[in-house]
Design a protein around this motif. Structure first.
Motif, PDB file in Angstrom:
ATOM      1  N   ILE A 154      -3.241 -32.986 -45.212  1.00  0.00           N
ATOM      2  CA  ILE A 154      -2.156 -33.172 -46.188  1.00  0.00           C
ATOM      3  C   ILE A 154      -1.253 -34.310 -45.747  1.00  0.00           C
ATOM      4  N   SER A 155      -0.884 -34.341 -44.465  1.00  0.00           N
ATOM      5  CA  SER A 155       0.002 -35.406 -43.969  1.00  0.00           C
ATOM      6  C   SER A 155      -0.665 -36.776 -44.048  1.00  0.00           C
ATOM      7  N   GLN A 156      -1.994 -36.824 -44.025  1.00  0.00           N
ATOM      8  CA  GLN A 156      -2.719 -38.086 -44.133  1.00  0.00           C
ATOM      9  C   GLN A 156      -3.032 -38.458 -45.579  1.00  0.00           C
ATOM     10  N   GLY A 157      -2.726 -37.550 -46.492  1.00  0.00           N
ATOM     11  CA  GLY A 157      -3.011 -37.823 -47.897  1.00  0.00           C
ATOM     12  C   GLY A 157      -4.451 -37.506 -48.280  1.00  0.00           C
ATOM     13  N   ALA A 158      -5.163 -36.828 -47.442  1.00  0.00           N
ATOM     14  CA  ALA A 158      -6.554 -36.453 -47.721  1.00  0.00           C
ATOM     15  C   ALA A 158      -6.552 -35.070 -48.373  1.00  0.00           C
ATOM     16  N   TYR A 159      -6.123 -35.034 -49.639  1.00  0.00           N
ATOM     17  CA  TYR A 159      -5.912 -33.764 -50.333  1.00  0.00           C
ATOM     18  C   TYR A 159      -7.215 -33.017 -50.603  1.00  0.00           C
ATOM     19  N   LYS A 160      -8.286 -33.738 -50.921  1.00  0.00           N
ATOM     20  CA  LYS A 160      -9.560 -33.065 -51.205  1.00  0.00           C
ATOM     21  C   LYS A 160     -10.064 -32.349 -49.953  1.00  0.00           C
ATOM     22  N   LYS A 161      -9.895 -32.983 -48.802  1.00  0.00           N
ATOM     23  CA  LYS A 161     -10.321 -32.351 -47.551  1.00  0.00           C
ATOM     24  C   LYS A 161      -9.463 -31.123 -47.248  1.00  0.00           C
ATOM     25  N   ALA A 162      -8.171 -31.233 -47.513  1.00  0.00           N
ATOM     26  CA  ALA A 162      -7.277 -30.094 -47.288  1.00  0.00           C
ATOM     27  C   ALA A 162      -7.663 -28.936 -48.194  1.00  0.00           C
ATOM     28  N   ILE A 163      -8.002 -29.243 -49.456  1.00  0.00           N
ATOM     29  CA  ILE A 163      -8.433 -28.192 -50.384  1.00  0.00           C
ATOM     30  C   ILE A 163      -9.709 -27.530 -49.866  1.00  0.00           C
ATOM     31  N   ARG A 164     -10.610 -28.340 -49.363  1.00  0.00           N
ATOM     32  CA  ARG A 164     -11.867 -27.826 -48.800  1.00  0.00           C
ATOM     33  C   ARG A 164     -11.594 -26.870 -47.633  1.00  0.00           C
ATOM     34  N   VAL A 165     -10.645 -27.237 -46.763  1.00  0.00           N
ATOM     35  CA  VAL A 165     -10.297 -26.379 -45.622  1.00  0.00           C
ATOM     36  C   VAL A 165      -9.670 -25.082 -46.113  1.00  0.00           C
ATOM     37  N   PHE A 166      -8.725 -25.179 -47.048  1.00  0.00           N
ATOM     38  CA  PHE A 166      -8.076 -23.961 -47.565  1.00  0.00           C
ATOM     39  C   PHE A 166      -9.087 -23.047 -48.250  1.00  0.00           C
ATOM     40  N   THR A 167     -10.063 -23.622 -48.932  1.00  0.00           N
ATOM     41  CA  THR A 167     -11.100 -22.824 -49.585  1.00  0.00           C
ATOM     42  C   THR A 167     -11.913 -22.059 -48.535  1.00  0.00           C
ATOM     43  N   SER A 168     -12.229 -22.707 -47.449  1.00  0.00           N
ATOM     44  CA  SER A 168     -12.959 -22.028 -46.363  1.00  0.00           C
ATOM     45  C   SER A 168     -12.099 -20.944 -45.727  1.00  0.00           C
ATOM     46  N   LEU A 169     -10.793 -21.235 -45.605  1.00  0.00           N
ATOM     47  CA  LEU A 169      -9.891 -20.263 -44.981  1.00  0.00           C
ATOM     48  C   LEU A 169      -9.723 -19.009 -45.832  1.00  0.00           C
ATOM     49  N   ILE A 170      -9.852 -19.133 -47.146  1.00  0.00           N
ATOM     50  CA  ILE A 170      -9.758 -17.954 -48.019  1.00  0.00           C
ATOM     51  C   ILE A 170     -10.841 -16.946 -47.640  1.00  0.00           C
ATOM     52  N   GLN A 171     -12.029 -17.443 -47.338  1.00  0.00           N
ATOM     53  CA  GLN A 171     -13.130 -16.555 -46.954  1.00  0.00           C
ATOM     54  C   GLN A 171     -12.952 -16.014 -45.545  1.00  0.00           C
ATOM     55  N   LEU A 172     -12.361 -16.832 -44.648  1.00  0.00           N
ATOM     56  CA  LEU A 172     -12.191 -16.401 -43.263  1.00  0.00           C
ATOM     57  C   LEU A 172     -11.004 -15.464 -43.072  1.00  0.00           C
ATOM     58  N   LYS A 173      -9.933 -15.697 -43.860  1.00  0.00           N
ATOM     59  CA  LYS A 173      -8.712 -14.893 -43.717  1.00  0.00           C
ATOM     60  C   LYS A 173      -8.291 -14.381 -45.095  1.00  0.00           C
ATOM     61  N   PRO A 174      -8.954 -13.357 -45.596  1.00  0.00           N
ATOM     62  CA  PRO A 174      -8.652 -12.857 -46.941  1.00  0.00           C
ATOM     63  C   PRO A 174      -7.212 -12.344 -47.084  1.00  0.00           C
ATOM     64  N   ALA A 175      -6.580 -11.947 -46.005  1.00  0.00           N
ATOM     65  CA  ALA A 175      -5.206 -11.450 -46.077  1.00  0.00           C
ATOM     66  C   ALA A 175      -4.238 -12.548 -46.509  1.00  0.00           C
TER      67      ALA A 175
END
Length: 191
Positions: A154-175
């Motif tokens: 996000i700080s680098q402006g790479a929003y698509k990559k950040a979205i990709r990471v958050f999508t993976s985190l949803i599966q890893l940390k459902p809470a």
């Protein structure tokens, strides 16, 4: 007596097997002087010394065997046995008492003596700074997704990559899935 080293050592070995330890030492001192770096010569001399109860000398020769061939377990085993016998006999004026810590350091240093670290080599000029800053593709898989990595993107402006990471985190940390979805929505507005 012949001067062929292998015949000398065979003759000495035969004497030791017969219990003629002094004869073996005499032959080694007379004919084996040309074998200062011979593992077998030191091993046989150690066995002869041990047979005569001269454990300090046996330990000294077995240490030489371990120095010459550090991976050979026969000498290490016999060194332990001779050291125990020497300790039972008590220290002599020529050889100090056995120190297990010093012996372990000696063994480790012998094992590491042959280690060579791989050499780093540059095959060409260093990677140019512009190329170093070049991001990897947005669709590249991210092996270890973390919140810190997403915030870095996000700080680098790479929003698509950040979205990709958050999508993976949803599966890893459902809470924390709701929190990650809010971040994804916020980032989608910026794209």
């Amino acid at each position: 007596m012949t001067t062929e080293p292998h015949l000398i050592l065979a003759d000495v070995s035969l004497d030791i097997s017969r219990g003629e330890f002094q004869s073996a030492l005499d032959k080694l001192s007379k004919d084996g002087s040309g074998l200062p770096e011979s593992y077998l010569a030191h091993l046989l001399e150690a066995r002869a010394c041990q047979g005569l109860g001269r454990y300090a000398e046996a330990v000294r020769h077995l240490r030489q065997c371990c120095r010459i061939a550090p991976s050979n377990q026969v000498a290490w085993q016999e060194l332990v046995e001779a050291t125990v016998l020497q300790a039972q006999q008590g220290p002599t004026a020529e050889e100090p008492a056995f120190d297990p810590v010093a012996e372990e350091f000696e063994r480790l240093s012998l094992a590491l003596s042959g280690f060579l670290a791989p050499r780093a080599s540059e095959q060409s000029e260093p990677t140019p700074l512009a190329e170093q800053r070049q991001p990897f593709p947005d669709d590249a898989s991210i092996a270890v997704p973390t919140e810190s990595l997403a915030n870095l993107f996000i700080s680098q402006g790479a929003y698509k990559k950040a979205i990709r990471v958050f999508t993976s985190l949803i599966q890893l940390k459902p809470a924390k899935a709701d929190e990650y979805r809010i971040e994804i929505d916020r980032l989608l507005e910026k794209i």
